[in-house]
Design a protein around this motif. Structure first.
Motif, mmCIF file in Angstrom:
data_model
loop_
_atom_site.group_PDB
_atom_site.id
_atom_site.type_symbol
_atom_site.label_atom_id
_atom_site.label_comp_id
_atom_site.label_asym_id
_atom_site.label_seq_id
_atom_site.Cartn_x
_atom_site.Cartn_y
_atom_site.Cartn_z
ATOM 1 N N ARG A 1 0.809 -1.215 0.000
ATOM 2 C CA ARG A 1 0.000 0.000 0.000
ATOM 3 C C ARG A 1 0.840 1.263 0.000
ATOM 4 O O ARG A 1 0.296 2.355 0.028
ATOM 5 C CB ARG A 1 -0.919 0.027 1.228
ATOM 6 N N GLY A 2 2.151 1.128 -0.039
ATOM 7 C CA GLY A 2 2.981 2.314 0.149
ATOM 8 C C GLY A 2 3.641 2.837 -1.087
ATOM 9 O O GLY A 2 4.461 3.729 -1.001
ATOM 10 N N GLU A 3 3.332 2.319 -2.256
ATOM 11 C CA GLU A 3 3.954 2.807 -3.477
ATOM 12 C C GLU A 3 2.888 3.087 -4.516
ATOM 13 O O GLU A 3 1.909 2.361 -4.634
ATOM 14 C CB GLU A 3 4.928 1.764 -4.053
ATOM 15 N N GLU A 4 3.079 4.152 -5.268
ATOM 16 C CA GLU A 4 2.170 4.451 -6.360
ATOM 17 C C GLU A 4 2.306 3.389 -7.441
ATOM 18 O O GLU A 4 3.330 2.739 -7.552
ATOM 19 C CB GLU A 4 2.478 5.840 -6.944
ATOM 20 N N PRO A 5 1.257 3.172 -8.261
ATOM 21 C CA PRO A 5 1.323 2.153 -9.293
ATOM 22 C C PRO A 5 2.517 2.364 -10.207
ATOM 23 O O PRO A 5 2.819 3.480 -10.611
ATOM 24 C CB PRO A 5 -0.007 2.349 -10.058
ATOM 25 N N GLY A 6 3.211 1.276 -10.499
ATOM 26 C CA GLY A 6 4.334 1.342 -11.411
ATOM 27 C C GLY A 6 5.635 1.727 -10.754
ATOM 28 O O GLY A 6 6.662 1.828 -11.422
ATOM 29 N N ALA A 7 5.640 2.008 -9.462
ATOM 30 C CA ALA A 7 6.875 2.418 -8.815
ATOM 31 C C ALA A 7 7.885 1.287 -8.818
ATOM 32 O O ALA A 7 7.535 0.121 -8.758
ATOM 33 C CB ALA A 7 6.593 2.857 -7.367
ATOM 34 N N HIS A 8 9.147 1.670 -8.855
ATOM 35 C CA HIS A 8 10.219 0.674 -8.874
ATOM 36 C C HIS A 8 10.621 0.416 -7.430
ATOM 37 O O HIS A 8 11.298 1.217 -6.804
ATOM 38 C CB HIS A 8 11.402 1.234 -9.662
ATOM 39 N N ARG B 1 21.979 3.684 -15.475
ATOM 40 C CA ARG B 1 21.157 2.669 -14.829
ATOM 41 C C ARG B 1 19.732 3.162 -14.599
ATOM 42 O O ARG B 1 18.760 2.429 -14.780
ATOM 43 C CB ARG B 1 21.780 2.256 -13.497
ATOM 44 N N PHE B 2 19.614 4.428 -14.165
ATOM 45 C CA PHE B 2 18.301 4.993 -13.860
ATOM 46 C C PHE B 2 17.452 5.061 -15.125
ATOM 47 O O PHE B 2 16.280 4.677 -15.121
ATOM 48 C CB PHE B 2 18.475 6.390 -13.256
ATOM 49 N N THR B 3 18.051 5.526 -16.207
ATOM 50 C CA THR B 3 17.315 5.642 -17.468
ATOM 51 C C THR B 3 16.888 4.277 -17.987
ATOM 52 O O THR B 3 15.765 4.104 -18.475
ATOM 53 C CB THR B 3 18.172 6.359 -18.523
ATOM 54 N N ALA B 4 17.767 3.286 -17.848
ATOM 55 C CA ALA B 4 17.432 1.940 -18.310
ATOM 56 C C ALA B 4 16.276 1.351 -17.504
ATOM 57 O O ALA B 4 15.437 0.611 -18.042
ATOM 58 C CB ALA B 4 18.655 1.035 -18.211
ATOM 59 N N SER B 5 16.202 1.672 -16.211
ATOM 60 C CA SER B 5 15.168 1.090 -15.353
ATOM 61 C C SER B 5 13.852 1.859 -15.383
ATOM 62 O O SER B 5 12.772 1.267 -15.361
ATOM 63 C CB SER B 5 15.668 1.025 -13.904
#
Length: 294
Positions: A174-181, A277-281
């Protein structure tokens, strides 16, 4: 179908712990998180006025029978009687909830109620740091890891207190918005590697590798790889990368630190390495993500 949540308010209820439960399960209580559609009820041992530990009574309409239809049962802390067993009907209701597979969530010294019901034997659990030693002594079949704020073991979830509401919410989905990594801390807490995973999360700014994790876990590197695969579902390398990316994302969203500082704090060797790495993820570079988050 809605998810039914019963919050058990025992005499001496710590109202901050009750607030934590309502923050996690209440409608739209967590900023940025859609209403999960939970049906929540607060019940007491006698189904009437519950004396709180904060100097007032809380009026509830339901007794422990409300636990019978709950998918999740939450037990906030209660003082000063946490070291003594709750009433027999409360213990029976907790045992029945556990037997049918309901998720049992204990906040702070609320963990003791699960112990009195015999539900902690052979499991890992945590509680308020000031009561952790007593929990281990009172229920010798329970493993109480030091310095771990939240523990998941099967259908049992315990946390040290309201300060860890965000982590509790993430563990419950319940603690992350949809699609969060959010790659792995949740899975890590479900395993015997919990202590090592939490240690690594506290030292992400260091260049940790397989040897460091194996040394902390007192395992050979080969054994560590096997345990990670079996219990966490990924490799230590991928676990660390996911944790570093999660740290970087949070710093981008909540601070104005430059990208090179965020790279250092997240354990990336350079800002260029973080960007790649951030852009790839996430599909966008760090600066674009920061602008979107604000």
């Amino acid at each position: 179908m809605s998810h039914r949540v019963a919050v058990l308010a025992l005499p001496g209820l710590v109202t901050a712990d009750l607030g934590c439960a309502l923050q996690v399960f209440g409608p739209g209580a967590l900023p940025g998180v859609p209403d999960a559609g939970d049906e929540i009820v607060v019940c007491g041992a006698g189904g009437a006025a519950v004396p709180t530990g904060d100097g007032f009574d809380l009026v509830v309409r339901h007794g422990p029978g409300a636990l019978a239809g709950a998918d999740t049962v939450v037990v906030p802390g209660y003082v000063p009687g946490w070291d003594a067993a709750p009433p027999a009907d409360v213990l029976d209701a907790l045992r029945r909830a556990g037997a049918r597979g309901a998720c049992l969530v204990a906040i702070s010294v609320g963990t003791f109620a699960l112990g009195h019901a015999g539900l902690l034997r052979g499991h890992r659990a945590t509680t308020h740091p000031a009561a952790a030693r007593r929990l281990a002594e009172r229920f010798p079949g329970t493993t109480v890891p030091a310095g771990v704020p939240c523990v998941v073991d099967g259908n049992l979830l315990s946390c040290a207190g309201p300060a860890h509401a965000d982590e509790l919410a993430r563990l419950l989905g319940r603690g992350e918005e949809p699609g969060a990594h959010h790659p792995v801390p949740v899975a890590a807490l479900r395993s015997a590697l919990s202590d090592t995973c939490w240690w690594a999360l506290q030292h992400l700014d260091r260049p940790l590798g397989l040897a460091d994790l194996a040394g902390h876990a007192n395992l050979s590197e080969r054994s560590l790889l096997r345990h990670f695969h079996d219990e966490v579902g990924t490799s230590p390398k991928q676990w660390l990368l996911g944790a570093r990316l999660d740290r970087a994302r949070r710093l981008l969203e909540t601070t104005t630190l430059p990208v090179d500082a965020i790279a250092r704090l997240s354990g990336f060797p350079s800002s260029d390495a973080l960007r790649a790495r951030f852009t790839a993820s996430f599909g966008v570079p760090p600066t674009t993500h920061r602008r979107a988050a604000h």
